[in-house]
Structure formats: C-alpha cells, structure tokens
Scaffold this motif. Structure first.
Motif, PDB file in Angstrom:
ATOM      1  N   ALA A   1       4.429  -2.675   3.515  1.00 22.34           N
ATOM      2  CA  ALA A   1       3.784  -4.009   2.748  1.00 22.34           C
ATOM      3  C   ALA A   1       3.511  -4.965   4.070  1.00 22.34           C
ATOM      4  O   ALA A   1       4.399  -4.846   4.978  1.00 22.34           O
ATOM      5  N   LYS A   2       2.717  -5.540   3.619  1.00 23.30           N
ATOM      6  CA  LYS A   2       2.296  -6.821   5.294  1.00 23.30           C
ATOM      7  C   LYS A   2       4.515  -7.900   5.228  1.00 23.30           C
ATOM      8  O   LYS A   2       4.977  -8.212   4.963  1.00 23.30           O
ATOM      9  N   GLY A   3       3.711  -7.525   6.782  1.00 22.52           N
ATOM     10  CA  GLY A   3       5.013  -7.978   7.056  1.00 22.52           C
ATOM     11  C   GLY A   3       6.593  -7.429   7.728  1.00 22.52           C
ATOM     12  O   GLY A   3       7.632  -8.043   7.918  1.00 22.52           O
ATOM     13  N   ARG A   4       6.231  -5.956   7.308  1.00 18.41           N
ATOM     14  CA  ARG A   4       7.598  -5.354   7.055  1.00 18.41           C
ATOM     15  C   ARG A   4       7.237  -3.944   7.022  1.00 18.41           C
ATOM     16  O   ARG A   4       6.141  -3.874   7.634  1.00 18.41           O
ATOM     17  N   LYS A   5       8.046  -3.432   7.613  1.00 17.88           N
ATOM     18  CA  LYS A   5       8.024  -2.009   8.399  1.00 17.88           C
ATOM     19  C   LYS A   5       7.890  -0.812   7.461  1.00 17.88           C
ATOM     20  O   LYS A   5       8.124  -0.962   6.145  1.00 17.88           O
ATOM     21  N   GLU A   6       6.807   0.437   8.178  1.00 15.69           N
ATOM     22  CA  GLU A   6       6.438   0.939   7.199  1.00 15.69           C
ATOM     23  C   GLU A   6       7.797   2.211   6.642  1.00 15.69           C
ATOM     24  O   GLU A   6       8.304   2.401   7.765  1.00 15.69           O
ATOM     25  N   ARG A   7       7.371   2.954   5.640  1.00 17.51           N
ATOM     26  CA  ARG A   7       8.205   3.600   5.283  1.00 17.51           C
ATOM     27  C   ARG A   7       8.259   4.826   5.003  1.00 17.51           C
ATOM     28  O   ARG A   7       7.035   4.996   4.248  1.00 17.51           O
ATOM     29  N   ALA A   8       8.548   6.178   5.067  1.00 17.46           N
ATOM     30  CA  ALA A   8       7.663   7.974   4.586  1.00 17.46           C
ATOM     31  C   ALA A   8       8.604   8.263   4.285  1.00 17.46           C
ATOM     32  O   ALA A   8      10.245   8.596   5.075  1.00 17.46           O
TER      33      ALA A   8
ATOM     34  N   PRO B   1      12.322  -5.847   6.386  1.00 14.38           N
ATOM     35  CA  PRO B   1      11.317  -6.808   7.706  1.00 14.38           C
ATOM     36  C   PRO B   1      11.080  -6.155   9.307  1.00 14.38           C
ATOM     37  O   PRO B   1      11.609  -5.235   9.901  1.00 14.38           O
ATOM     38  N   ARG B   2      10.236  -6.481   9.925  1.00 13.27           N
ATOM     39  CA  ARG B   2       9.725  -6.178  10.940  1.00 13.27           C
ATOM     40  C   ARG B   2      10.826  -6.514  12.184  1.00 13.27           C
ATOM     41  O   ARG B   2      11.633  -8.073  11.606  1.00 13.27           O
ATOM     42  N   GLY B   3      11.522  -5.634  12.830  1.00  8.63           N
ATOM     43  CA  GLY B   3      12.342  -6.442  13.509  1.00  8.63           C
ATOM     44  C   GLY B   3      13.810  -5.868  13.196  1.00  8.63           C
ATOM     45  O   GLY B   3      14.679  -6.177  14.264  1.00  8.63           O
ATOM     46  N   GLN B   4      14.205  -5.290  11.807  1.00 15.87           N
ATOM     47  CA  GLN B   4      15.416  -5.131  11.591  1.00 15.87           C
ATOM     48  C   GLN B   4      15.223  -3.879  10.846  1.00 15.87           C
ATOM     49  O   GLN B   4      14.089  -2.747  10.539  1.00 15.87           O
ATOM     50  N   GLU B   5      16.710  -3.013  10.671  1.00 15.59           N
ATOM     51  CA  GLU B   5      16.900  -1.453  10.525  1.00 15.59           C
ATOM     52  C   GLU B   5      16.235  -1.834   8.807  1.00 15.59           C
ATOM     53  O   GLU B   5      16.833  -2.562   8.477  1.00 15.59           O
TER      54      GLU B   5
ATOM     55  N   GLU C   1       0.705  -1.255   0.051  1.00 13.02           N
ATOM     56  CA  GLU C   1       0.240   0.123  -0.028  1.00 13.02           C
ATOM     57  C   GLU C   1       0.940   1.249   0.252  1.00 13.02           C
ATOM     58  O   GLU C   1       1.518   1.673   0.541  1.00 13.02           O
ATOM     59  N   ILE C   2       0.539   1.815  -0.865  1.00 19.20           N
ATOM     60  CA  ILE C   2       1.348   2.960  -1.272  1.00 19.20           C
ATOM     61  C   ILE C   2       0.416   4.911  -0.838  1.00 19.20           C
ATOM     62  O   ILE C   2      -0.469   4.796  -1.612  1.00 19.20           O
ATOM     63  N   THR C   3       1.015   5.502   0.125  1.00 20.37           N
ATOM     64  CA  THR C   3       0.067   6.653  -0.024  1.00 20.37           C
ATOM     65  C   THR C   3       0.371   7.675  -0.816  1.00 20.37           C
ATOM     66  O   THR C   3       1.741   7.664  -0.407  1.00 20.37           O
TER      67      THR C   3
END
Length: 444
Positions: free
Chosen positions: A180-187, A206-210, A151-153
């Motif tokens: 994206a599912k299972g990944r960190k949000e990026r803005a 991925p969630r939990g990583q830089e 999802e991109i807004t």
C-alpha cells in the motif's frame, strides 16, 4: 397372329422399356438411400479421443484419460465429455479447474442439439459445481479503508478485487505479497486445506516503523497432523443403571486417551487409544421385576482399553481462528483387559425388606441364621458368596469383555493459544455414560 395384334405389341414395347428404366432408377435411388442410412456417420473431430478417454475414466484411470479428454474437448465441446473431464480433475486434485468446467456446463441451456447424455451432464453439473465449491479453499482480505494504492498478489498474480474471497488450490504453498502507498510491504506464505476459509487482516506498518503482528494464524505453522493426550472420563448416572435393574448408584469413571488427529479443511479425523477405570464400590443391584430376595452386592475393579475413531466439524468463532466450536461423533470398541465384576448375595440386617443400601453380604447359605430367604442355593446365584467373580458376556455372565463404544453427539470448544498448540474440551453422550474430555494437542 393378326396384324392388328402385332402393331399393338410393337407400340407397347417402348412403354415397357420406359417403365423398366423408371423402376430401375427408383430401385437404385432407394438402395442408395438405404445404404446411406445403414452406413456409419462420418466421425467428427475429437470423437475417437472422447471415446477412449471416457472408457479410461470409467475404468478409474483418470491420469491416462485426462490428455485424451482435454484433446476431445478442445476439438469439440460436449457437456457429457466436459463433465467427465471435470470429474477427472477432481480425482487428480485439480479442484480449481474442475470448478471452472462444472460451472461452464451447469450454465448451459439444453437445446435440441444436445444428446440425452449431454442433458444429463448439464443437470449433474449443477450439483457437482456446488460440491466442489465447498471443497475449494478461499482467502479473504480485510483492507482498512484509509489505505491507498493497495496491491495484493498471490504467487505474483495481482488480485483484481481485494474485497471478494479468492479461490485458491488446496494443499499448495501460496506466496502472498501485500503493498500500500506509504506503507511497508508484507509477505506471507499460506498453505490452505480443503474447504478452509481464511481471512487475513491487511495491516501494514507505515514506512520506518515495525510491521504490525499479523492477526491470522500462519497456515505454514498450523499443521495438518496433531498428537495429543488428556483426560477422558465418564459419569454413569444411577438412572441409567435403573434402565436394566433396581439399585445401583452414580459412578465416575476416570481415564485418559492419546489421540492422533488429521485435519482436512473444516474437519478433524481423530484416532484415539483410551483407558478407563470402571471401579464400583459395594452397591446393591437386582434385575427389574424380581423380588427383594434377588438383591446382590455388586463390585467392580475393571480396567478397560478403548480404541475409537471420531469425526468433528470445526466452526470458527472469531476472525483470528483461535476459538472453534467442534461438533461430531465417534465409534469404537472397548476391551476389559484386567479386573473383574464381583457379586455376593445380600440380605437386610433386620431380615425385613427395606432400604437395599443398608443390606449386607451373605456369608453363605442361611448365614447368618434366619437369612435363608436371601442367602440360599436355590437359584442361578447359588455360588454367589465370598465375592464371586462373574463370568464374561460370552460365557453367560454379566462381566463385559468386548463392548461397543459410540459417542453421539459430541460437542466441544477448541482454543488455539498458538498456531501449533490446541486445547480441547468436549462432552458427549455415549454408551459408557456422559463423556467429558480435556486435552491438549501439538502440531507435528
């Protein structure tokens, strides 16, 4: 009068009265028709607003014309009004709205209901839609195939298609959020210039990583105004001198320049103030087609300032936008503010014509003895002894004082090691010779 004639006249009166009534009716009907033809047509909705808006737009007052044209277009669509409305959107920087209107008008098919102005507007809209599309910046997102639930807004507005370029308004801040599912949000916050084509790699940790380091340059840190400085010099080949005379030599002209660059989309507009040291060691030279006795030893220690304006078009060579091909040209003016051009009559040491690069300076008329054919006072160079300083072009001399500066074509490579630093290498053919420049720019 006889009774027979009287009865005939009486019988004719009803017919005459009937004919009169019919003629009167025809005249009345014809008069009504002509009156209706002569009276102005009833104004339709939006006509008055369109008339006022078109007049204001023609006078260059688009800010005042916009609400009137919008009201007229909302009341009744006309291609001729819509086209001028789109022109005013362009004039006020609303390129997205202008593009939508241009395309809407361009897609219409001319019909009998369209006026001549409407048909002309439909034809013009095709070209104007193409021109404004080139100015509207776009963002393209490269999404890895393994990502799910992407999802991109843009400013909170979700993209329906992430695999197509998205048109955005230039020169405004755009907040981009990528999920994206299972990944960190990026803005990120983007700021695109006119005509810019931004490509963003959607790399989400991925969630939990830089988070992965974005591969694209953040527009917020890539400024539109740059201040730079560097080397700018010229090489004047001997064959160029030989266009105007015999002798000469290849000359290197070192120098430098300070630049102020403004970027707009894919274009760079640069104002430069440069310096050049036009130094020439003792060199034999004479005008073409003149005898050997016309050789002089020419020297120069001229210092010049050059004010130039250059335009370059940038072609991105890689997805990260670090390497760019620059193509353009420039014009300007030069001024020799210090130094001179020195000329001394020359003679062959053996008093026999030969290699002019072995000729020596005359010390005076027939000095040394026997050099009268070369060292004399018989021509316009009669006083060219002891390092005669020549007059300027404006005083019938050969010393350049003010001269044109033209560089075309100008081709170079620009490398951006960081978003606010650029290293530029350019070469160009110019009136001053083969130009080479190497400089660095810093974003303001």
């Amino acid at each position: 009068m006889s009774k027979r004639h009287s009865s005939a006249r009486l019988r004719a009166r009803p017919a005459l009265r009937s004919a009169s009534r019919s003629g009167a009716f025809v005249c009345a009907a014809l008069g009504l028709f002509l009156c209706l033809r002569a009276s102005p047509a009833r104004a339709e909705a939006g006509d008055e607003e369109a008339r006022q808006g078109l007049a204001l737009a023609k006078a260059g007052q688009c800010v005042e014309a916009l609400p009137l044209l919008e009201e007229a277009e909302a009341a009744r669509h006309r291609p001729s009004t819509a086209l001028v409305l789109a022109d005013c959107y362009v004039n006020t920087g609303e390129l997205l709205q202008a593009g939508v209107l241009y395309h809407m008008v361009a897609d219409e098919k001319p019909t009998r209901a369209h006026s001549a102005a409407d048909r002309a507007a439909i034809k013009a809209a095709v070209r104007k839609a193409r021109e404004v599309d080139a100015r509207i910046p776009t963002i393209t997102f490269l999404v890895p195939s393994e990502y799910e639930g992407v999802e991109i807004t843009l400013n909170g507005d979700p993209l329906e298609r992430t695999d197509e370029p998205r048109k955005v308004s230039p020169d405004v801040t755009i907040k981009v959020v990528m999920r994206a599912k299972g990944r960190k949000e990026r803005a990120e916050e983007l700021f695109l210039a006119e005509g810019e084509r931004r490509v963003i790699d959607v790399k989400l940790a991925p969630r939990g990583q830089e988070s992965d380091k974005p591969s694209s340059i953040s527009p917020k840190s890539e400024p539109r105004l740059w201040l730079g400085a560097g080397y700018r010099g010229y090489v004047v080949p001997r064959f160029v001198m030989n266009i105007f005379g015999d002798g000469g030599r290849t000359v290197a002209v070192p120098g430098g320049a300070a630049t102020l660059t403004r970027t707009s989309g894919a274009f760079d507009y640069a104002f430069s103030l440069g310096y050049g040291a036009y130094f020439l060691g003792p060199t034999p030279f004479k005008p073409s087609g003149t005898p050997d006795t016309e050789y002089e030893i020419v020297e120069s220690d001229l210092h010049a300032l050059e004010a130039t304006f250059e335009v370059r078009y940038n072609v991105m060579l890689d997805r990260s936008r670090r390497w760019r091909l620059r193509i353009g040209g420039g014009v300007g003016v030069g001024f020799t503010f210090l130094g001179g051009l020195y000329r001394t009559q020359a003679f062959p040491a053996t008093l026999t014509p030969g290699d002019p690069y072995t000729y020596a300076k005359c010390r005076g008329p027939n000095d040394p003895a026997g050099s009268y054919r070369y060292c004399n006072q018989l021509d316009k160079d009669a006083d060219h002894y002891d390092g005669y300083a020549d007059k300027s072009w404006f005083d019938r001399g050969a010393r350049p004082l003010v001269y044109p500066w033209v560089a075309l074509p100008e081709i170079g490579i620009s490398f951006h090691p960081s978003p606010r630093v650029a290293i530029d290498l350019d070469v160009a053919t110019s009136l001053s010779g083969l130009m080479t420049s190497l400089g660095v720019r810093f974003g303001l």
